[in-house]
Motif scaffolding. Structure first.
Motif, PDB file in Angstrom:
ATOM      1  N   LYS A 123       0.857  -1.184   0.000  1.00  0.00           N
ATOM      2  CA  LYS A 123       0.000   0.000   0.000  1.00  0.00           C
ATOM      3  C   LYS A 123       0.889   1.228   0.000  1.00  0.00           C
ATOM      4  CE  LYS A 123      -3.846   2.378   2.126  1.00  0.00           C
ATOM      5  NZ  LYS A 123      -4.974   2.295   3.058  1.00  0.00           N
ATOM      6  N   ARG A 124       0.545   2.170  -0.886  1.00  0.00           N
ATOM      7  CA  ARG A 124       1.268   3.442  -0.966  1.00  0.00           C
ATOM      8  C   ARG A 124       0.262   4.571  -0.783  1.00  0.00           C
ATOM      9  NH1 ARG A 124       2.071   7.315  -4.787  1.00  0.00           N
ATOM     10  NH2 ARG A 124       1.012   6.070  -6.354  1.00  0.00           N
ATOM     11  N   LEU A 125       0.573   5.503   0.103  1.00  0.00           N
ATOM     12  CA  LEU A 125      -0.296   6.640   0.358  1.00  0.00           C
ATOM     13  C   LEU A 125       0.030   7.774  -0.603  1.00  0.00           C
ATOM     14  CD1 LEU A 125      -0.145   6.772   4.261  1.00  0.00           C
ATOM     15  CD2 LEU A 125      -1.933   5.771   2.836  1.00  0.00           C
ATOM     16  N   ASP A 126      -1.000   8.443  -1.075  1.00  0.00           N
ATOM     17  CA  ASP A 126      -0.806   9.620  -1.913  1.00  0.00           C
ATOM     18  C   ASP A 126      -0.555  10.861  -1.065  1.00  0.00           C
ATOM     19  OD1 ASP A 126      -1.118   8.286  -4.325  1.00  0.00           O
ATOM     20  OD2 ASP A 126      -3.298   8.462  -4.246  1.00  0.00           O
ATOM     21  N   ARG A 127      -1.164  10.896   0.112  1.00  0.00           N
ATOM     22  CA  ARG A 127      -0.999  12.013   1.042  1.00  0.00           C
ATOM     23  C   ARG A 127      -0.753  11.440   2.429  1.00  0.00           C
ATOM     24  NH1 ARG A 127      -6.418  14.694   0.845  1.00  0.00           N
ATOM     25  NH2 ARG A 127      -7.046  12.834  -0.251  1.00  0.00           N
ATOM     26  N   ASN A 128      -0.181  12.234   3.301  1.00  0.00           N
ATOM     27  CA  ASN A 128       0.046  11.867   4.702  1.00  0.00           C
ATOM     28  C   ASN A 128       1.057  10.739   4.843  1.00  0.00           C
ATOM     29  OD1 ASN A 128      -1.865  13.819   5.467  1.00  0.00           O
ATOM     30  ND2 ASN A 128      -3.518  12.349   5.099  1.00  0.00           N
ATOM     31  N   ALA A 129       1.126  10.152   6.029  1.00  0.00           N
ATOM     32  CA  ALA A 129       2.091   9.093   6.314  1.00  0.00           C
ATOM     33  C   ALA A 129       1.494   8.124   7.324  1.00  0.00           C
ATOM     34  CB  ALA A 129       3.381   9.700   6.878  1.00  0.00           C
ATOM     35  N   PHE A 130       2.037   6.920   7.329  1.00  0.00           N
ATOM     36  CA  PHE A 130       1.612   5.921   8.302  1.00  0.00           C
ATOM     37  C   PHE A 130       2.172   6.288   9.677  1.00  0.00           C
ATOM     38  CE2 PHE A 130       1.609   3.402   4.338  1.00  0.00           C
ATOM     39  CZ  PHE A 130       0.311   2.939   4.376  1.00  0.00           C
ATOM     40  N   HIS A 131       1.431   5.967  10.718  1.00  0.00           N
ATOM     41  CA  HIS A 131       1.898   6.167  12.099  1.00  0.00           C
ATOM     42  C   HIS A 131       2.748   4.956  12.468  1.00  0.00           C
ATOM     43  CE1 HIS A 131      -0.632   9.650  13.024  1.00  0.00           C
ATOM     44  NE2 HIS A 131      -1.501   9.080  12.207  1.00  0.00           N
ATOM     45  N   TRP A 132       3.999   4.973  12.050  1.00  0.00           N
ATOM     46  CA  TRP A 132       4.883   3.817  12.184  1.00  0.00           C
ATOM     47  C   TRP A 132       5.761   3.942  13.406  1.00  0.00           C
ATOM     48  CZ3 TRP A 132       3.704  -0.127   9.297  1.00  0.00           C
ATOM     49  CH2 TRP A 132       4.564  -1.215   9.252  1.00  0.00           C
ATOM     50  N   LEU A 133       6.046   2.831  14.055  1.00  0.00           N
ATOM     51  CA  LEU A 133       6.948   2.813  15.215  1.00  0.00           C
ATOM     52  C   LEU A 133       8.366   3.108  14.755  1.00  0.00           C
ATOM     53  CD1 LEU A 133       5.517  -0.317  17.017  1.00  0.00           C
ATOM     54  CD2 LEU A 133       5.075   2.071  17.531  1.00  0.00           C
ATOM     55  N   ASP A 134       9.052   3.956  15.475  1.00  0.00           N
ATOM     56  CA  ASP A 134      10.363   4.431  15.044  1.00  0.00           C
ATOM     57  C   ASP A 134      11.490   3.888  15.910  1.00  0.00           C
ATOM     58  OD1 ASP A 134      11.990   5.841  13.338  1.00  0.00           O
ATOM     59  OD2 ASP A 134      11.946   7.654  14.552  1.00  0.00           O
ATOM     60  N   THR A 135      11.426   2.608  16.220  1.00  0.00           N
ATOM     61  CA  THR A 135      12.505   1.982  16.988  1.00  0.00           C
ATOM     62  C   THR A 135      13.229   1.004  16.063  1.00  0.00           C
ATOM     63  OG1 THR A 135      10.860   0.422  17.806  1.00  0.00           O
ATOM     64  CG2 THR A 135      11.467   2.225  19.261  1.00  0.00           C
ATOM     65  N   PRO A 136      14.311   1.454  15.432  1.00  0.00           N
ATOM     66  CA  PRO A 136      15.001   0.609  14.464  1.00  0.00           C
ATOM     67  C   PRO A 136      15.473  -0.714  15.074  1.00  0.00           C
ATOM     68  CG  PRO A 136      16.216   2.648  14.838  1.00  0.00           C
ATOM     69  CD  PRO A 136      14.980   2.703  15.669  1.00  0.00           C
ATOM     70  N   ASP A 137      15.548  -1.702  14.241  1.00  0.00           N
ATOM     71  CA  ASP A 137      16.038  -3.038  14.609  1.00  0.00           C
ATOM     72  C   ASP A 137      15.133  -3.753  15.598  1.00  0.00           C
ATOM     73  OD1 ASP A 137      18.235  -2.663  12.940  1.00  0.00           O
ATOM     74  OD2 ASP A 137      19.387  -1.750  14.553  1.00  0.00           O
ATOM     75  N   GLU A 138      13.897  -3.290  15.760  1.00  0.00           N
ATOM     76  CA  GLU A 138      12.954  -3.969  16.648  1.00  0.00           C
ATOM     77  C   GLU A 138      11.878  -4.652  15.814  1.00  0.00           C
ATOM     78  OE1 GLU A 138       9.530  -3.017  19.966  1.00  0.00           O
ATOM     79  OE2 GLU A 138      11.041  -1.494  19.578  1.00  0.00           O
ATOM     80  N   LEU A 139      11.480  -5.815  16.247  1.00  0.00           N
ATOM     81  CA  LEU A 139      10.381  -6.542  15.629  1.00  0.00           C
ATOM     82  C   LEU A 139       9.292  -6.657  16.681  1.00  0.00           C
ATOM     83  CD1 LEU A 139       9.790  -8.041  12.923  1.00  0.00           C
ATOM     84  CD2 LEU A 139      10.365 -10.136  14.130  1.00  0.00           C
ATOM     85  N   ARG A 140       8.089  -6.246  16.336  1.00  0.00           N
ATOM     86  CA  ARG A 140       6.996  -6.250  17.302  1.00  0.00           C
ATOM     87  C   ARG A 140       5.846  -7.100  16.779  1.00  0.00           C
ATOM     88  NH1 ARG A 140       3.892  -0.946  19.713  1.00  0.00           N
ATOM     89  NH2 ARG A 140       2.238  -2.103  20.717  1.00  0.00           N
ATOM     90  N   GLN A 141       5.334  -7.972  17.624  1.00  0.00           N
ATOM     91  CA  GLN A 141       4.190  -8.783  17.238  1.00  0.00           C
ATOM     92  C   GLN A 141       2.915  -7.963  17.465  1.00  0.00           C
ATOM     93  OE1 GLN A 141       4.145 -12.717  18.842  1.00  0.00           O
ATOM     94  NE2 GLN A 141       2.087 -13.151  18.091  1.00  0.00           N
ATOM     95  N   VAL A 142       2.074  -7.875  16.434  1.00  0.00           N
ATOM     96  CA  VAL A 142       0.834  -7.108  16.505  1.00  0.00           C
ATOM     97  C   VAL A 142      -0.316  -7.984  16.007  1.00  0.00           C
ATOM     98  CG1 VAL A 142       1.970  -4.859  16.216  1.00  0.00           C
ATOM     99  CG2 VAL A 142       1.188  -6.107  14.203  1.00  0.00           C
ATOM    100  N   THR A 143      -1.524  -7.482  16.154  1.00  0.00           N
ATOM    101  CA  THR A 143      -2.695  -8.210  15.676  1.00  0.00           C
ATOM    102  C   THR A 143      -3.093  -7.713  14.289  1.00  0.00           C
ATOM    103  OG1 THR A 143      -4.261  -6.631  16.610  1.00  0.00           O
ATOM    104  CG2 THR A 143      -3.537  -8.440  18.053  1.00  0.00           C
ATOM    105  N   LEU A 144      -3.935  -8.481  13.620  1.00  0.00           N
ATOM    106  CA  LEU A 144      -4.450  -8.029  12.330  1.00  0.00           C
ATOM    107  C   LEU A 144      -5.262  -6.753  12.487  1.00  0.00           C
ATOM    108  CD1 LEU A 144      -5.543 -11.270  10.450  1.00  0.00           C
ATOM    109  CD2 LEU A 144      -3.798  -9.637   9.776  1.00  0.00           C
TER     110      LEU A 144
END
Length: 117
Positions: free
Chosen positions: A69-90
């Motif tokens: 998915k690519r956004l035309d406007r705005n940005a995703f609210h992404w976690l900014d902790t490099p080298d971390e892998l986080r388990q999330v739900t669907l």
């Protein structure tokens, strides 16, 4: 077939990933950087540096799927902790794709009520 069933294990690669990488490059990141099996039935989600694109990689038993998915406007609210892998739900991935953060204000927390007999 891409598995979007509830209960699918989803891993979010925090920080930025070079999304010019395709199947083999993303699978190498999963194996070498996070020490997980890219051939498991898990979903692995990556985001670019500008937070305008995400890629989801999943093995279905006979090949890899990439969902992007690519956004035309705005940005995703992404976690900014490099080298971390986080388990999330669907559900949380849906929130991210809809422009929300992983902890949107006003969202109901999932709970299982006790049944009193």
């Amino acid at each position: 077939m891409l598995d979007l069933a509830e209960g699918t294990t989803v891993y979010l690669s925090c920080g930025a990933t070079d999304l010019r990488k395709s199947y083999n490059g993303l699978a190498a990141i999963i194996k070498l950087k996070f020490h997980l099996d890219p051939y498991s039935r898990c979903m692995f989600v990556f985001c670019n540096r500008r937070r305008t694109s995400i890629k989801i990689l999943q093995w279905d038993g006979s090949g890899f799927w990439i969902l992007m998915k690519r956004l035309d406007r705005n940005a995703f609210h992404w976690l900014d902790t490099p080298d971390e892998l986080r388990q999330v739900t669907l559900k949380e991935i849906h929130w991210l794709c809809d422009g929300l953060s992983l902890n949107p204000r006003g969202a109901f927390e999932e709970h299982h009520p006790k049944i009193i007999l």
